[in-house]
Motif scaffolding. Sequence first.
Motif, PDB file in Angstrom:
ATOM      1  N   ASP A  21      30.175  30.949  32.725  1.00  0.00           N
ATOM      2  CA  ASP A  21      30.515  29.528  32.725  1.00  0.00           C
ATOM      3  C   ASP A  21      30.983  29.119  31.333  1.00  0.00           C
ATOM      4  O   ASP A  21      30.184  28.857  30.444  1.00  0.00           O
ATOM      5  CB  ASP A  21      29.295  28.698  33.139  1.00  0.00           C
ATOM      6  CG  ASP A  21      29.618  27.217  33.255  1.00  0.00           C
ATOM      7  OD1 ASP A  21      30.808  26.855  33.068  1.00  0.00           O
ATOM      8  OD2 ASP A  21      28.701  26.433  33.530  1.00  0.00           O
ATOM      9  N   LYS A  51      38.710  35.896  35.868  1.00  0.00           N
ATOM     10  CA  LYS A  51      37.666  35.834  36.891  1.00  0.00           C
ATOM     11  C   LYS A  51      36.283  35.852  36.253  1.00  0.00           C
ATOM     12  O   LYS A  51      35.396  35.072  36.627  1.00  0.00           O
ATOM     13  CB  LYS A  51      37.821  37.023  37.841  1.00  0.00           C
ATOM     14  CG  LYS A  51      37.031  36.902  39.130  1.00  0.00           C
ATOM     15  CD  LYS A  51      37.750  36.023  40.134  1.00  0.00           C
ATOM     16  CE  LYS A  51      37.132  36.132  41.512  1.00  0.00           C
ATOM     17  NZ  LYS A  51      37.855  35.319  42.509  1.00  0.00           N
ATOM     18  N   GLY A  92      35.387  32.571  34.721  1.00  0.00           N
ATOM     19  CA  GLY A  92      35.255  31.436  35.627  1.00  0.00           C
ATOM     20  C   GLY A  92      36.430  30.493  35.646  1.00  0.00           C
ATOM     21  O   GLY A  92      36.299  29.341  36.067  1.00  0.00           O
ATOM     22  N   VAL A  93      37.615  30.955  35.210  1.00  0.00           N
ATOM     23  CA  VAL A  93      38.794  30.081  35.182  1.00  0.00           C
ATOM     24  C   VAL A  93      39.947  30.668  35.995  1.00  0.00           C
ATOM     25  O   VAL A  93      41.108  30.310  35.777  1.00  0.00           O
ATOM     26  CB  VAL A  93      39.255  29.823  33.723  1.00  0.00           C
ATOM     27  CG1 VAL A  93      38.215  29.002  32.987  1.00  0.00           C
ATOM     28  CG2 VAL A  93      39.524  31.136  33.001  1.00  0.00           C
ATOM     29  N   TYR A  94      39.621  31.527  36.936  1.00  0.00           N
ATOM     30  CA  TYR A  94      40.656  32.186  37.739  1.00  0.00           C
ATOM     31  C   TYR A  94      41.445  31.184  38.579  1.00  0.00           C
ATOM     32  O   TYR A  94      42.611  31.405  38.902  1.00  0.00           O
ATOM     33  CB  TYR A  94      40.002  33.229  38.650  1.00  0.00           C
ATOM     34  CG  TYR A  94      40.957  34.206  39.274  1.00  0.00           C
ATOM     35  CD1 TYR A  94      41.656  35.123  38.506  1.00  0.00           C
ATOM     36  CD2 TYR A  94      41.155  34.225  40.659  1.00  0.00           C
ATOM     37  CE1 TYR A  94      42.532  36.032  39.086  1.00  0.00           C
ATOM     38  CE2 TYR A  94      42.020  35.127  41.254  1.00  0.00           C
ATOM     39  CZ  TYR A  94      42.712  36.030  40.457  1.00  0.00           C
ATOM     40  OH  TYR A  94      43.576  36.935  41.031  1.00  0.00           O
ATOM     41  N   GLU A  95      40.822  30.062  38.902  1.00  0.00           N
ATOM     42  CA  GLU A  95      41.478  29.057  39.744  1.00  0.00           C
ATOM     43  C   GLU A  95      42.651  28.388  39.039  1.00  0.00           C
ATOM     44  O   GLU A  95      43.452  27.706  39.677  1.00  0.00           O
ATOM     45  CB  GLU A  95      40.471  27.984  40.166  1.00  0.00           C
ATOM     46  CG  GLU A  95      39.310  28.513  40.993  1.00  0.00           C
ATOM     47  CD  GLU A  95      39.783  29.209  42.261  1.00  0.00           C
ATOM     48  OE1 GLU A  95      40.683  28.657  42.931  1.00  0.00           O
ATOM     49  OE2 GLU A  95      39.273  30.293  42.560  1.00  0.00           O
ATOM     50  N   PHE A  96      42.784  28.579  37.736  1.00  0.00           N
ATOM     51  CA  PHE A  96      43.848  27.898  37.002  1.00  0.00           C
ATOM     52  C   PHE A  96      45.173  28.654  37.017  1.00  0.00           C
ATOM     53  O   PHE A  96      46.171  28.142  36.498  1.00  0.00           O
ATOM     54  CB  PHE A  96      43.418  27.643  35.553  1.00  0.00           C
ATOM     55  CG  PHE A  96      42.343  26.605  35.429  1.00  0.00           C
ATOM     56  CD1 PHE A  96      42.648  25.252  35.551  1.00  0.00           C
ATOM     57  CD2 PHE A  96      41.023  26.964  35.215  1.00  0.00           C
ATOM     58  CE1 PHE A  96      41.658  24.289  35.450  1.00  0.00           C
ATOM     59  CE2 PHE A  96      40.027  26.013  35.108  1.00  0.00           C
ATOM     60  CZ  PHE A  96      40.343  24.662  35.234  1.00  0.00           C
ATOM     61  N   ASP A 131      48.431  30.480  39.123  1.00  0.00           N
ATOM     62  CA  ASP A 131      49.158  30.268  40.373  1.00  0.00           C
ATOM     63  C   ASP A 131      48.932  31.512  41.226  1.00  0.00           C
ATOM     64  O   ASP A 131      49.651  32.513  41.104  1.00  0.00           O
ATOM     65  CB  ASP A 131      50.649  30.062  40.085  1.00  0.00           C
ATOM     66  CG  ASP A 131      51.445  29.669  41.329  1.00  0.00           C
ATOM     67  OD1 ASP A 131      50.979  29.985  42.452  1.00  0.00           O
ATOM     68  OD2 ASP A 131      52.532  29.080  41.179  1.00  0.00           O
ATOM     69  N   LYS A 132      47.947  31.442  42.101  1.00  0.00           N
ATOM     70  CA  LYS A 132      47.552  32.612  42.872  1.00  0.00           C
ATOM     71  C   LYS A 132      48.599  32.997  43.914  1.00  0.00           C
ATOM     72  O   LYS A 132      48.811  34.193  44.184  1.00  0.00           O
ATOM     73  CB  LYS A 132      46.187  32.371  43.522  1.00  0.00           C
ATOM     74  CG  LYS A 132      45.059  32.278  42.497  1.00  0.00           C
ATOM     75  CD  LYS A 132      43.689  32.356  43.135  1.00  0.00           C
ATOM     76  CE  LYS A 132      43.330  31.082  43.842  1.00  0.00           C
ATOM     77  NZ  LYS A 132      41.917  31.090  44.325  1.00  0.00           N
ATOM     78  N   ASP A 133      49.244  32.037  44.504  1.00  0.00           N
ATOM     79  CA  ASP A 133      50.278  32.349  45.492  1.00  0.00           C
ATOM     80  C   ASP A 133      51.437  33.098  44.842  1.00  0.00           C
ATOM     81  O   ASP A 133      51.966  34.073  45.405  1.00  0.00           O
ATOM     82  CB  ASP A 133      50.786  31.071  46.158  1.00  0.00           C
ATOM     83  CG  ASP A 133      49.762  30.439  47.080  1.00  0.00           C
ATOM     84  OD1 ASP A 133      48.871  31.173  47.558  1.00  0.00           O
ATOM     85  OD2 ASP A 133      49.844  29.224  47.317  1.00  0.00           O
ATOM     86  N   LEU A 152      42.204  38.101  44.437  1.00  0.00           N
ATOM     87  CA  LEU A 152      42.872  36.959  45.065  1.00  0.00           C
ATOM     88  C   LEU A 152      42.267  36.593  46.410  1.00  0.00           C
ATOM     89  O   LEU A 152      42.659  35.589  47.015  1.00  0.00           O
ATOM     90  CB  LEU A 152      44.363  37.276  45.237  1.00  0.00           C
ATOM     91  CG  LEU A 152      45.208  37.272  43.956  1.00  0.00           C
ATOM     92  CD1 LEU A 152      46.568  37.915  44.210  1.00  0.00           C
ATOM     93  CD2 LEU A 152      45.379  35.848  43.425  1.00  0.00           C
TER      94      LEU A 152
END
Length: 407
Positions: free
Chosen positions: A282, A333, A336-340, A342-344, A384
């Motif tokens: 975190d 990952k 904890g910032v993997y969501e930032f 562009d995964k698509d 992903l």
Amino acid sequence: MIHQGPYRRTLQWVPRQAWRKTAATPGLGLKNGRAEGREENSIWSTSPRSGRFVAAMDASASPRLERERHLLFLEMMALGLPKEYESQEVNRLTLAYFAISGLSILDALDRVDKDQVANWVLSFQAHPRMVADLDSGEFYGFCGSRTSQFTTSICEVSRQNCSHLASTYCALAILKMIGYNLSNINPESILISMRNLQQPDGSFMPIHFGAEMDLRFVYCAAAICSMLNNWTGMDKEKAKDYIVKCQSYDGGFGLVPGSESHGGATYCGVAALQLMGFIGADICSKQAQSAVIDMPLLVEWSLKRQSFDGGIQGRCNKPSDTCYAFWVGGVLKMLGVYEFIDKDALRDFILSCQSKYGGFTKFPENMLPDLYHSYYSFAALSLLGEPGLRPLCVELGITASDDGNGK
């Protein structure tokens, strides 16, 4: 980036007509009648099995993961390697790690004979002749290949112990994935002798008679201790100090202090620190503000590695490369910032490197797949959340397991 250097070469697969015979090594068999009963059913002998399935494959581009095609590719690699891999004979155990790990991510380890895999891997372990040998300065881990266990005379066993940290990491990772109980391998001899490889500055030599010392082998040592659930094999404080010195001015990590930031080195540094318990996941917590490394700068550097084509580069001003989708993606990952990201877009880039032969290439314009980039593409797609793929223990680079101690 444990597989940098000799492990990092692009190794390409070609159809059968380009193969030529290499020495057989009985070892990893496949189930369901695919290879059982053959004299040469090893993953490491050139097999008569060919690319005969290629003609039946749909050559058109597809946005979806061609799971069966990749399983055929990995099974082919489990039966025999093309001639392009001959120069990598010394790294057989590493190549096995890629193949077995790929099958594990695809949830297809039922296609291999796990007992045969275990016996083959264990045959590479070096054992001290007596307890006093553990203080001799030699490392008693796993050798990388059969040839490293022999002299120039084919019948004479070498007295040279060629145990290597990267090979030992790969061996333990394979054994852990197939559920082998690691307490059966005499972990004490590995751990006690591994301390001989740590240098005064905290870095590690990969082999006891000398080689380069950098973050790859600090990571290998930390992963080995973690998988064996015993940290007596290294001085964690010294290792931490060395890793901290490898963080560059821009936030990434170089392989050695003062070197250019690199995606693989950054993964090795961050994963090792997390395995040793020096950083958490975190980055927004108060703990992150007092972390041993510059977390905000690290996150900024890592996020900037995603390029305009959706892929991820390993260094500034370099093209996107499928393997860094795991090396840098794994860092994000763990933090904890993997969501930032562009995964698509990243998924589209990885699948654009999907080969019609099965497996993945380094770049979209490449035609032929290789085992290295194939495995790390599977690993990146697992990060992903690709349907049908098993989740990863990111810091160890293997599939997650409900039972860390094996069977």
